[in-house]
Scaffold this active site. Structure first.
Site, mmCIF file in Angstrom:
data_model
loop_
_atom_site.group_PDB
_atom_site.id
_atom_site.type_symbol
_atom_site.label_atom_id
_atom_site.label_comp_id
_atom_site.label_asym_id
_atom_site.label_seq_id
_atom_site.Cartn_x
_atom_site.Cartn_y
_atom_site.Cartn_z
ATOM 1 N N LYS A 8 29.979 42.695 34.123
ATOM 2 C CA LYS A 8 29.671 41.401 34.757
ATOM 3 C C LYS A 8 30.107 41.440 36.212
ATOM 4 O O LYS A 8 30.960 42.256 36.606
ATOM 5 C CB LYS A 8 30.355 40.226 34.047
ATOM 6 C CG LYS A 8 31.899 40.243 34.005
ATOM 7 C CD LYS A 8 32.600 39.668 35.215
ATOM 8 C CE LYS A 8 34.110 39.662 35.083
ATOM 9 N NZ LYS A 8 34.831 39.604 36.368
ATOM 10 N N ASP A 127 38.033 36.800 29.688
ATOM 11 C CA ASP A 127 36.611 37.062 29.963
ATOM 12 C C ASP A 127 35.821 37.434 28.710
ATOM 13 O O ASP A 127 34.593 37.531 28.765
ATOM 14 C CB ASP A 127 36.454 38.256 30.926
ATOM 15 C CG ASP A 127 36.938 37.955 32.323
ATOM 16 O OD1 ASP A 127 37.207 36.782 32.621
ATOM 17 O OD2 ASP A 127 37.019 38.918 33.111
HETATM 18 O O1 C5P Z 1 43.094 37.059 29.943
HETATM 19 P P1 C5P Z 1 43.337 38.379 30.577
HETATM 20 O O2 C5P Z 1 44.144 39.300 29.695
HETATM 21 O O3 C5P Z 1 42.129 39.038 31.120
HETATM 22 O O4 C5P Z 1 44.254 38.087 31.840
HETATM 23 C C1 C5P Z 1 45.010 39.072 32.520
HETATM 24 C C2 C5P Z 1 46.037 38.369 33.381
HETATM 25 O O5 C5P Z 1 45.377 37.659 34.419
HETATM 26 C C3 C5P Z 1 46.850 37.317 32.632
HETATM 27 O O6 C5P Z 1 47.995 37.877 32.060
HETATM 28 C C4 C5P Z 1 47.198 36.352 33.767
HETATM 29 O O7 C5P Z 1 48.270 36.862 34.525
HETATM 30 C C5 C5P Z 1 45.979 36.387 34.656
HETATM 31 N N1 C5P Z 1 44.995 35.319 34.354
HETATM 32 C C6 C5P Z 1 45.283 34.003 34.684
HETATM 33 N N2 C5P Z 1 44.357 33.027 34.433
HETATM 34 C C7 C5P Z 1 43.157 33.331 33.892
HETATM 35 C C8 C5P Z 1 42.839 34.659 33.570
HETATM 36 C C9 C5P Z 1 43.775 35.634 33.817
HETATM 37 O O8 C5P Z 1 46.377 33.718 35.188
HETATM 38 N N3 C5P Z 1 42.278 32.353 33.678
#
Ligand code: C5P
Length: 278
Positions: A8, A127
């Site tokens: 994406k 995501d």
């Molecule tokens: O959800 P994901 O594991 O992809 O997120 C990785 C990191 O990115 C999370 O631990 C957080 O620090 C940050 N994040 C966030 N807010 C989001 C998505 C990601 O703070 N909406």
């Protein structure tokens, strides 16, 4: 089972606040693109993952293994052919996780409800729910509150992969301010209209702090514009820089000028994870 797992880009990304659970609220316009990984699944004695790319950790921490465990499917041997660079803001790992959920659900006829699939997906990463559907979508919350939008026409893209990688948590920490959401109607109008003529809407809040630390990325964005891109911007928290062109011919001409780094042609479109037998 054989599955194609698309990357994406974010046409736009606004970070609108920090939440009590440590995540951030976003307003983003997600778009699947033609660049894809492939996964194959075969019944096996135990759950294993092998990968065409030796640098990708294939152990328990890999989102593919975590997705298979979270779904509770019987053991399988999984092979991943990796083309989407890791840590580039293209959601490769998240897409692979969603592909694993859909493939194993089909392979073992688990009939997991869409709601449960979305829950498992969100537990794997912010995501991942988007990739269950793909296409063009407006997203809020952590990125899991999704409204599909009329797919944009296929747009010729050039994806530039700088050597530098950006850690997503670091990128969130480096934000100096939050944006107000601008609302779905603005994005809907952009998707329905002259998509590429809206640089004010198609903006990414991560560019300011990431470009401040890695000024060479800003230069790549500027180079794309001077080489004929109608729009250019960073995807997610970086480091991929995307150029969008009025035609494939213009894109291909520009691509020839980026021989000093990895550059991949792609197109935007209604690409969704496709599971097939065999
Ligand atoms: O959800 P994901 O594991 O992809 O997120 C990785 C990191 O990115 C999370 O631990 C957080 O620090 C940050 N994040 C966030 N807010 C989001 C998505 C990601 O703070 N909406």
């Amino acid at each position: 089972m054989h599955v194609r797992s698309y990357a994406k880009i974010n046409w736009a990304l606004r970070v609108t606040g920090k939440r009590a659970d440590g995540f951030h609220d976003l307003e983003t316009l997600f778009q699947t693109v033609s660049l894809s990984d492939e996964l194959t699944f075969a019944p096996a004695e135990r759950l294993t993952l092998s990968c065409s790319e030796a640098t990708i950790p294939a152990g328990e921490s890999n989102l593919v293994i975590r997705a298979a465990r979270a779904l509770g499917a019987p053991p399988v041997a999984i092979h991943l052919i990796k083309r989407i660079p890791a840590g580039g803001g293209l959601g490769g790992g998240s897409s692979n996780a969603a592909a694993t959920l859909l493939a194993l659900d089909r392979m073992f006829a688990l009939r997991t409800s869409p709601e449960r699939l979305r829950q498992i997906a969100l537990a794997l990463g912010s995501d991942v729910p988007f990739f269950l559907e793909g296409g063009t979508a407006y997203a809020t919350g952590r990125g899991e509150t999704l409204v599909p939008l009329t797919p944009s026409p296929r747009i010729a893209l050039l994806l530039l992969f700088p050597r530098e990688r950006v850690s997503t948590p670091d990128a969130f920490r480096s934000l100096r301010r939050f944006s107000e959401p601008i609302g779905i109607d603005r994005y809907r109008a952009v998707v329905a209209g002259d998509f590429l003529a809206n640089p004010d809407v198609l903006a990414n809040d991560f560019e300011e702090p990431v470009f401040a630390r890695l000024p060479q990325l800003r230069l790549l964005k500027e180079r794309l514009s001077s080489e004929g891109a109608a729009w250019a911007g960073m995807s997610g928290s970086g480091s991929t820089i995307v150029g969008a062109f009025r035609s494939e011919a213009e894109r291909d001409q520009a691509a020839a000028r980026f021989r000093d780094l990895r550059a991949e042609p792609a197109t935007s479109g209604p690409f969704a994870i496709a599971v097939s037998e065999g």
